[in-house]
Design a protein around this motif. Structure first.
Motif, PDB file in Angstrom:
ATOM      1  N   ALA A 115      42.333  35.741  35.513  1.00  0.00           N
ATOM      2  CA  ALA A 115      41.042  36.077  35.453  1.00  0.00           C
ATOM      3  C   ALA A 115      40.377  35.310  34.284  1.00  0.00           C
ATOM      4  N   PHE A 116      40.773  35.288  33.324  1.00  0.00           N
ATOM      5  CA  PHE A 116      40.458  34.390  32.229  1.00  0.00           C
ATOM      6  C   PHE A 116      40.499  32.910  32.392  1.00  0.00           C
ATOM      7  N   VAL A 117      41.419  32.659  32.993  1.00  0.00           N
ATOM      8  CA  VAL A 117      41.348  31.095  33.597  1.00  0.00           C
ATOM      9  C   VAL A 117      39.884  30.867  34.234  1.00  0.00           C
ATOM     10  N   ILE A 118      39.684  31.674  35.229  1.00  0.00           N
ATOM     11  CA  ILE A 118      38.234  31.737  35.766  1.00  0.00           C
ATOM     12  C   ILE A 118      37.182  32.019  34.850  1.00  0.00           C
ATOM     13  N   CYS A 119      37.360  32.677  34.097  1.00  0.00           N
ATOM     14  CA  CYS A 119      36.256  33.179  32.824  1.00  0.00           C
ATOM     15  C   CYS A 119      35.811  31.862  32.397  1.00  0.00           C
ATOM     16  N   GLY A 171      40.792  50.043  31.647  1.00  0.00           N
ATOM     17  CA  GLY A 171      40.420  48.474  31.496  1.00  0.00           C
ATOM     18  C   GLY A 171      40.476  47.900  32.935  1.00  0.00           C
ATOM     19  N   ARG A 172      41.275  48.264  33.834  1.00  0.00           N
ATOM     20  CA  ARG A 172      41.426  47.614  35.080  1.00  0.00           C
ATOM     21  C   ARG A 172      40.201  47.773  35.895  1.00  0.00           C
ATOM     22  N   LYS A 173      39.345  48.970  35.944  1.00  0.00           N
ATOM     23  CA  LYS A 173      38.377  49.179  36.459  1.00  0.00           C
ATOM     24  C   LYS A 173      37.037  48.107  35.803  1.00  0.00           C
ATOM     25  N   VAL A 174      37.158  48.259  34.784  1.00  0.00           N
ATOM     26  CA  VAL A 174      35.967  47.489  33.786  1.00  0.00           C
ATOM     27  C   VAL A 174      36.316  46.070  34.025  1.00  0.00           C
ATOM     28  N   LEU A 175      37.748  45.442  34.199  1.00  0.00           N
ATOM     29  CA  LEU A 175      37.879  44.135  34.284  1.00  0.00           C
ATOM     30  C   LEU A 175      37.695  43.511  35.781  1.00  0.00           C
ATOM     31  N   GLU A 176      37.507  44.370  36.732  1.00  0.00           N
ATOM     32  CA  GLU A 176      37.519  44.210  38.156  1.00  0.00           C
ATOM     33  C   GLU A 176      35.751  44.027  38.160  1.00  0.00           C
ATOM     34  N   ILE A 177      35.119  45.002  37.732  1.00  0.00           N
ATOM     35  CA  ILE A 177      33.688  44.795  37.822  1.00  0.00           C
ATOM     36  C   ILE A 177      33.156  43.630  37.024  1.00  0.00           C
ATOM     37  N   GLY A 178      33.721  43.364  35.935  1.00  0.00           N
ATOM     38  CA  GLY A 178      33.408  42.247  35.196  1.00  0.00           C
ATOM     39  C   GLY A 178      33.406  40.960  35.900  1.00  0.00           C
ATOM     40  N   VAL A 179      34.454  40.735  36.473  1.00  0.00           N
ATOM     41  CA  VAL A 179      34.713  39.321  37.217  1.00  0.00           C
ATOM     42  C   VAL A 179      33.994  39.475  38.304  1.00  0.00           C
ATOM     43  N   LEU A 180      33.805  40.654  39.119  1.00  0.00           N
ATOM     44  CA  LEU A 180      32.666  40.482  40.365  1.00  0.00           C
ATOM     45  C   LEU A 180      31.522  40.193  39.833  1.00  0.00           C
ATOM     46  N   SER A 181      30.958  40.754  38.792  1.00  0.00           N
ATOM     47  CA  SER A 181      29.459  40.569  38.085  1.00  0.00           C
ATOM     48  C   SER A 181      29.150  39.110  37.839  1.00  0.00           C
ATOM     49  N   TRP A 182      30.208  38.422  36.953  1.00  0.00           N
ATOM     50  CA  TRP A 182      29.919  36.874  36.589  1.00  0.00           C
ATOM     51  C   TRP A 182      30.023  36.053  37.589  1.00  0.00           C
ATOM     52  N   SER A 183      31.071  36.467  38.502  1.00  0.00           N
ATOM     53  CA  SER A 183      31.191  35.397  39.731  1.00  0.00           C
ATOM     54  C   SER A 183      29.873  35.466  40.759  1.00  0.00           C
ATOM     55  N   TRP A 275      39.600  36.139  43.425  1.00  0.00           N
ATOM     56  CA  TRP A 275      40.448  37.069  42.436  1.00  0.00           C
ATOM     57  C   TRP A 275      40.039  38.610  42.575  1.00  0.00           C
ATOM     58  N   PHE A 276      38.995  38.819  42.723  1.00  0.00           N
ATOM     59  CA  PHE A 276      38.615  40.192  42.925  1.00  0.00           C
ATOM     60  C   PHE A 276      38.937  40.927  44.113  1.00  0.00           C
ATOM     61  N   SER A 277      39.172  40.296  45.152  1.00  0.00           N
ATOM     62  CA  SER A 277      39.853  40.821  46.376  1.00  0.00           C
ATOM     63  C   SER A 277      41.515  40.741  46.204  1.00  0.00           C
ATOM     64  N   GLY A 278      42.029  39.801  45.729  1.00  0.00           N
ATOM     65  CA  GLY A 278      43.549  39.862  45.472  1.00  0.00           C
ATOM     66  C   GLY A 278      43.876  40.855  44.706  1.00  0.00           C
ATOM     67  N   PHE A 279      43.240  41.174  43.588  1.00  0.00           N
ATOM     68  CA  PHE A 279      43.431  42.145  42.383  1.00  0.00           C
ATOM     69  C   PHE A 279      43.631  43.572  43.215  1.00  0.00           C
ATOM     70  N   GLN A 280      42.939  43.835  44.030  1.00  0.00           N
ATOM     71  CA  GLN A 280      43.017  45.191  44.888  1.00  0.00           C
ATOM     72  C   GLN A 280      44.585  45.228  45.311  1.00  0.00           C
ATOM     73  N   LEU A 281      45.365  44.447  45.441  1.00  0.00           N
ATOM     74  CA  LEU A 281      46.743  44.439  45.952  1.00  0.00           C
ATOM     75  C   LEU A 281      47.669  44.839  44.764  1.00  0.00           C
ATOM     76  N   VAL A 282      47.285  44.566  43.533  1.00  0.00           N
ATOM     77  CA  VAL A 282      47.859  44.974  42.393  1.00  0.00           C
ATOM     78  C   VAL A 282      48.134  46.457  41.958  1.00  0.00           C
ATOM     79  N   LYS A 283      49.187  47.140  42.259  1.00  0.00           N
ATOM     80  CA  LYS A 283      49.215  48.420  41.996  1.00  0.00           C
ATOM     81  C   LYS A 283      49.070  48.810  40.279  1.00  0.00           C
ATOM     82  N   ASP A 284      48.451  49.930  40.050  1.00  0.00           N
ATOM     83  CA  ASP A 284      48.775  50.334  38.724  1.00  0.00           C
ATOM     84  C   ASP A 284      50.162  50.633  38.437  1.00  0.00           C
ATOM     85  N   GLU A 285      50.464  51.029  37.041  1.00  0.00           N
ATOM     86  CA  GLU A 285      51.867  51.354  36.598  1.00  0.00           C
ATOM     87  C   GLU A 285      51.941  52.167  35.366  1.00  0.00           C
TER      88      GLU A 285
END
Length: 528
Positions: A115-119, A171-183, A275-285
């Motif tokens: 995400a920070f690469v794309i950032c 942080g997960r939810k905020v990161l998702e929304i942040g990437v979606l917003s700036w994209s 990235w936003f679509s792919g991140f939905q496949l990563v589960k929380d731990e």
């Protein structure tokens, strides 16, 4: 039938099987030869799944009436026995995809770094596209500067809200929304480029989306990564910024040349949506930090739904111990260090290409490629610094001492290199480039210094603390870049306008950091 899961030394197993094939077939009730085994050793170990008939199971029971431990030197796990029908063949467990068994926290760290690469790709694309855009729309330097600085307006205003939201929602939810917003905002740039208010607003939205992301990533790391892995996690995630700078600077010129300046915004924006679509496949731990921290983090924060009522959100702001933050010397040390580091970083990021072109007489192509060298070298330094820091901590070296050493290197190295570059030693241009590249690359030690202290002193409030320090750290992007240009027009000296202020902040930042920085965990009790 019976199924056995076997783990044994690869070389020992191969030798034993080749010399005692007959005894093996008698025991397991199956006919196989050692050459029939497809051996794929991993770290000199082999994991096999062996099936046999009921008769074979009875033979094993007769041989080992005691709880099964070893069968002719091979350990048998009782929990794997079952009564399924036998195929009479040796089976192997194939792992696909290759990352299937990778711990979830590593997947989160990897995707956060991406995400920070794309950032940074979305951050640097305008610095290159601004040239053809200025020609097309007839912008002068002042207008172009206004457009570029508008990113930092949104970036600065979103730091504290981003830290607070990360603490409340995770942080997960905020990161998702942040990437979606700036994209999505990046995709809008070509559509509104001819309308100045719309263009500025789109860049502000890009800044807002990217501004909440550092705090979100810090919250993720604080919740899921143990102390002995923290330096590597922080460096890997935020090191994506350097990779993004390199990728953006390399990809943008040919894209613009072949497909027009609009292409970089469309392509990089689509990458963010992917990235936003792919991140939905990563589960929380579940958090892997210390038990006391885990309980605190999971019980108070990060688990609230997005539809919280406004009174609840207002109450959550009041629960944050703001006074305790600003009464702590270590917090002030982080604030000032972040400001000092950002001054050198943002002013050099904006003005070094011009410096290389005008002062060192490099042509535009050479200046563009030379500008890639500092972030490219930073990638290597970041990896080394993280390994060194985590190694020292795991060996028992005090965490505060490790953070002070790393941050001191991050400040004194570029300061020293800038002093050599600003003095007239008659060095050829490429030696000056090498010196500056080395200094700016070594400043990446900050990822194992300053950027880890937020999690060190308070995993619970790490995202908010980074929001505070990053808000102050965004000021040089607004003030420092413009002031450098003003000083350059006034003095016509790169040493006084670009290097002298950065050297001052690097040196004073080192003094403050060594005197007051600390990684000792803080309670930050709320005061009435």
């Amino acid at each position: 039938m019976a199924k056995f899961s076997l783990r044994t030394d690869y070389n020992w197993c191969r030798n034993r099987l080749s010399h005692h094939t007959r005894s093996r077939t008698q025991i397991f009730g199956t006919a196989f030869k050692s050459r029939d085994l497809l051996l794929f050793p991993s770290q000199n170990h082999l994991k096999l799944s062996v099936s046999c008939g009921v008769k074979g199971k009875e033979n094993i029971s007769e041989i080992n009436e005691v709880k099964p431990t070893l069968v002719n030197g091979i350990r048998v796990n009782d929990s794997d026995l079952d009564d399924e029908s036998s195929s009479g063949m040796v089976g192997f467990s194939w792992t696909w995809p290759p990352w299937k068994n990778v711990p979830e926290r590593y997947k989160i760290i990897g995707t956060s770094s991406l995400a920070f690469v794309i950032c940074n790709m979305d951050k640097v694309n305008l610095s290159i596209a601004i040239i053809p855009m200025s020609h097309q729309f007839g912008w002068n330097a002042s207008v172009a500067g206004l457009v570029q600085s508008s990113f930092f307006w949104g970036y600065a205003m979103s730091q504290l809200p981003g830290g607070w939201l990360a603490k409340i929602y995770g942080g997960r939810k905020v990161l998702e929304i942040g990437v979606l917003s700036w994209s999505m905002a990046t995709l809008l740039v070509p559509l509104v480029a001819g309308y100045m208010p719309g263009l500025i607003l789109s860049r502000i939205l890009v800044g807002i989306g990217e501004g909440v992301s550092p705090s979100a990533a810090t919250d993720l790391i604080a919740r899921t990564i143990p102390l002995e892995e923290r330096s590597r996690a922080v460096s890997f995630v935020f090191g994506g910024l350097s990779v993004g700078s390199v990728a953006g600077l390399i990809l943008a010129p040919p894209l613009i040349q072949n497909f027009g300046w609009e292409s970089v915004f469309y392509l990089f924006g689509v990458l963010g949506l992917g990235w936003f679509s792919g991140f939905q496949l990563v589960k929380d731990e579940q958090p892997t930090v210390d038990a006391s921290v885990r309980t605190l983090a999971s019980s108070k924060t990060g688990n609230k739904p997005l539809n919280n009522s406004l009174p609840e959100l207002s109450s959550s702001i009041q629960d944050i111990p703001w006074k305790a933050f600003f009464k702590t010397k270590a917090v002030w040390a982080m604030i000032y260090a972040h400001f000092c580091g950002s001054w050198g970083h943002y002013t050099c990021l904006s003005w070094l290409p011009t410096y290389f072109s005008e002062e060192l007489n490099l042509n535009l192509t050479e200046a563009a490629w030379v500008s890639v060298l500092p972030p490219l070298a930073s990638i290597l330094v970041t990896s080394f610094a993280a390994q060194l820091a985590d190694s020292l901590i795991s060996k028992g070296v005090e965490t505060t001492l490790v953070r002070k050493i790393c941050q001191t290197i991050a400040f004194l190295s570029p300061a020293t290199c800038m002093i050599f570059s600003s003095l007239d030693f008659g060095l050829p241009p490429w030696e000056v480039v090498a010196i500056l590249t080395a200094g700016l690359a070594l400043s990446s030690f900050a990822l194992s210094g300053l950027y880890c202290t937020h999690q060190d002193i308070s995993p619970e409030y790490a995202s908010i603390l980074l929001g505070i320090t990053n808000t102050v750290g965004a000021v040089p992007g607004i003030v420092g870049v413009a002031l450098t240009g003003y000083l350059l027009d006034s003095t016509h000296s790169w040493s006084l306008s670009l290097f002298a202020p950065s050297i001052f902040f690097y040196l004073t930042g080192t003094v403050v950091w060594l005197a007051f920085a600390s990684s000792v965990p803080q309670t930050f009790l709320k005061e009435d």
